[in-house]
Design an enzyme around this catalytic site. Structure first.
Site, PDB file in Angstrom:
ATOM      1  N   ARG A 246      93.421   7.267 -27.468  1.00 56.69           N
ATOM      2  CA  ARG A 246      92.326   6.926 -27.659  1.00 56.69           C
ATOM      3  C   ARG A 246      92.342   5.641 -28.856  1.00 56.69           C
ATOM      4  O   ARG A 246      93.242   5.656 -29.548  1.00 56.69           O
ATOM      5  CB  ARG A 246      91.557   7.960 -28.510  1.00 56.69           C
ATOM      6  CG  ARG A 246      91.078   9.355 -27.754  1.00 56.69           C
ATOM      7  CD  ARG A 246      89.967   8.701 -26.738  1.00 56.69           C
ATOM      8  NE  ARG A 246      89.421   9.566 -25.920  1.00 56.69           N
ATOM      9  CZ  ARG A 246      89.880  10.160 -24.716  1.00 56.69           C
ATOM     10  NH1 ARG A 246      91.025   9.717 -24.178  1.00 56.69           N
ATOM     11  NH2 ARG A 246      89.605  11.101 -24.159  1.00 56.69           N
ATOM     12  N   GLU A 275      84.693   1.606 -27.098  1.00 57.88           N
ATOM     13  CA  GLU A 275      84.488   1.431 -25.682  1.00 57.88           C
ATOM     14  C   GLU A 275      83.100   1.436 -25.310  1.00 57.88           C
ATOM     15  O   GLU A 275      82.325   2.539 -25.792  1.00 57.88           O
ATOM     16  CB  GLU A 275      85.219   2.637 -24.979  1.00 57.88           C
ATOM     17  CG  GLU A 275      86.716   2.486 -24.923  1.00 57.88           C
ATOM     18  CD  GLU A 275      87.563   3.462 -24.360  1.00 57.88           C
ATOM     19  OE1 GLU A 275      87.055   4.096 -23.428  1.00 57.88           O
ATOM     20  OE2 GLU A 275      88.834   3.672 -24.499  1.00 57.88           O
ATOM     21  N   HIS A 293      90.521   1.776 -19.668  1.00 59.76           N
ATOM     22  CA  HIS A 293      90.590   3.240 -19.667  1.00 59.76           C
ATOM     23  C   HIS A 293      90.353   3.839 -18.278  1.00 59.76           C
ATOM     24  O   HIS A 293      89.657   4.569 -17.618  1.00 59.76           O
ATOM     25  CB  HIS A 293      89.024   3.667 -20.396  1.00 59.76           C
ATOM     26  CG  HIS A 293      89.450   5.270 -20.874  1.00 59.76           C
ATOM     27  ND1 HIS A 293      88.472   5.969 -22.114  1.00 59.76           N
ATOM     28  CD2 HIS A 293      90.110   6.274 -20.501  1.00 59.76           C
ATOM     29  CE1 HIS A 293      89.343   7.200 -22.112  1.00 59.76           C
ATOM     30  NE2 HIS A 293      90.040   7.188 -21.287  1.00 59.76           N
TER      31      HIS A 293
HETATM   32  O1  LIG Z   1      90.861   9.845 -21.129  1.00 60.07           O
HETATM   33  C1  LIG Z   1      90.963  10.720 -20.472  1.00 60.07           C
HETATM   34  C2  LIG Z   1      90.988  12.032 -20.782  1.00 60.07           C
HETATM   35  O2  LIG Z   1      90.805  12.381 -21.973  1.00 60.07           O
HETATM   36  O3  LIG Z   1      91.255  12.902 -19.930  1.00 60.07           O
END
Ligand SMILES: O=CC(=O)O
Length: 334
Positions: A246, A275, A293
């Site tokens: 993240r 984001e 992402h």
């Molecule tokens: O970012 C993707 C997830 O958290 O599965």
């Protein structure tokens, strides 16, 4: 007896067959709202009364905002299970859920391989200076002038993995095929079977000695900005960093400074602090490899994640428990 009610926050894109089995055991309710204020009003109107289980997607944050105390206060008290489609569940305040007696699940393991694949792709790309070459070629300048500096081979380099859960271990397995030496830091040391030869080191050693650092830890209040100015200062000059966890586990503004000073030579990023906004200093830097992402962006993985989340919904409806309760709530299962 009335049928159980399941709230669908977001949509099912792939696992339609699995989802249709939920309609056999429960009434599915979809909110009409498209923003948090309306959603709270919709909860208060009684339209969602009686729901016991919710299925939510990452994108449904645009409807509800963060799943926090305010939202849980508005949601019907009958809600007992929040089944999140995703491995990372930083959009959910788990402590608030525990206080409201709502159990939370995520999708561990389903995301591991796909996220690790993108991690390796970013790692090699950043290590080999590919973004500069790609940029020059697209601008009609072949390799550019001057051409990109020579990159580095992964072979023999130390890969430091911060967060050795399912994704971190999958990254380690794949990086071994490239001849990388694996070190890791985690809240606690893994068993030798899970370590598979990776060396456990303290956080500072990981920062000081890694040639490449891969961030694979979850975002929560205690991991926010784990990598910030003081940590960049400890790193080996010229380190390459990859983040598929993240964005906010790293201080993005401090990263831009560390890239500008050369302390960090390149990064491969799949995730960002705010984001879909990206720090202008990253966008302006031709040596960084950026993807929007897409760590789990494959047909197979999206299908697996939906099916896993639907399994949680089914077990919650039928058995009043979850298949994969989040670690912070494990004690509630007993
Ligand atoms: O970012 C993707 C997830 O958290 O599965």
């Amino acid at each position: 007896m009335s049928r159980p009610k399941v709230l669908l926050l977001g949509k099912i894109d792939h696992a339609h067959d699995a989802w249709s089995t939920i309609a056999d055991i429960a009434d599915v309710i979809k909110p009409k709202s498209t923003n948090r204020a309306d959603f709270i009003a919709e909860c208060q109107s009684g339209a969602l009364d009686g729901i016991s289980v919710a299925y939510r997607t990452f994108d449904s944050v645009s409807i509800t905002g963060k799943i926090d105390s305010e939202l849980l206060d508005a949601l019907p008290k009958t809600l007992k299970f929040m089944c999140h489609n995703g491995a990372g569940y930083d959009q959910i305040d788990v402590q608030a859920c525990t206080a409201h007696n709502v159990h939370v699940s995520n999708t561990p393991t389903a995301v591991d391989a796909a996220t690790a694949d993108v991690t390796i792709w970013l790692l090699i790309g950043a290590l080999r200076n590919l973004p500069i070459g790609i940029h020059a070629l697209r601008a009609g300048k072949w390799r550019g002038s001057p051409p990109p500096a020579l990159g580095h081979d992964p072979e023999g380099k130390i890969l430091g993995i911060l967060g050795m859960g399912g994704i971190g271990r999958n990254v380690a397995a794949k990086a071994r095929a490239f001849g990388m030496r694996i070190r890791y830091h985690n809240r606690s040391r893994l068993s030798p079977e899970l370590e598979e030869g990776a060396e456990y080191v303290d956080f500072e050693t990981l920062l000081r000695e890694s040639d490449v650092l891969s961030l694979n830890l979850p975002l929560n209040p205690s991991t926010r900005h784990s990598i910030a100015a003081p940590q960049f200062a400890l790193m080996k000059p010229g380190i390459v960093i990859v983040n598929t966890a993240r964005g906010a586990v790293m201080d993005e503004a401090a990263l831009v400074d560390a890239l500008a000073s050369g302390q960090v030579s390149s990064v491969g990023l799949d995730v960002y602090e705010n984001e879909p906004e990206i720090h202008p200093g990253l966008l302006a830097n031709p040596s960084v490899l950026l993807v929007p992402h897409m760590g789990t962006w494959t047909q197979e993985t999206q299908q697996k994640m939906e099916e896993w989340t639907i399994d949680n919904v089914r077990i919650a409806v039928k058995e009043g428990k979850l298949k994969s309760i989040v670690p912070e709530q494990k004690a509630l299962e007993a």
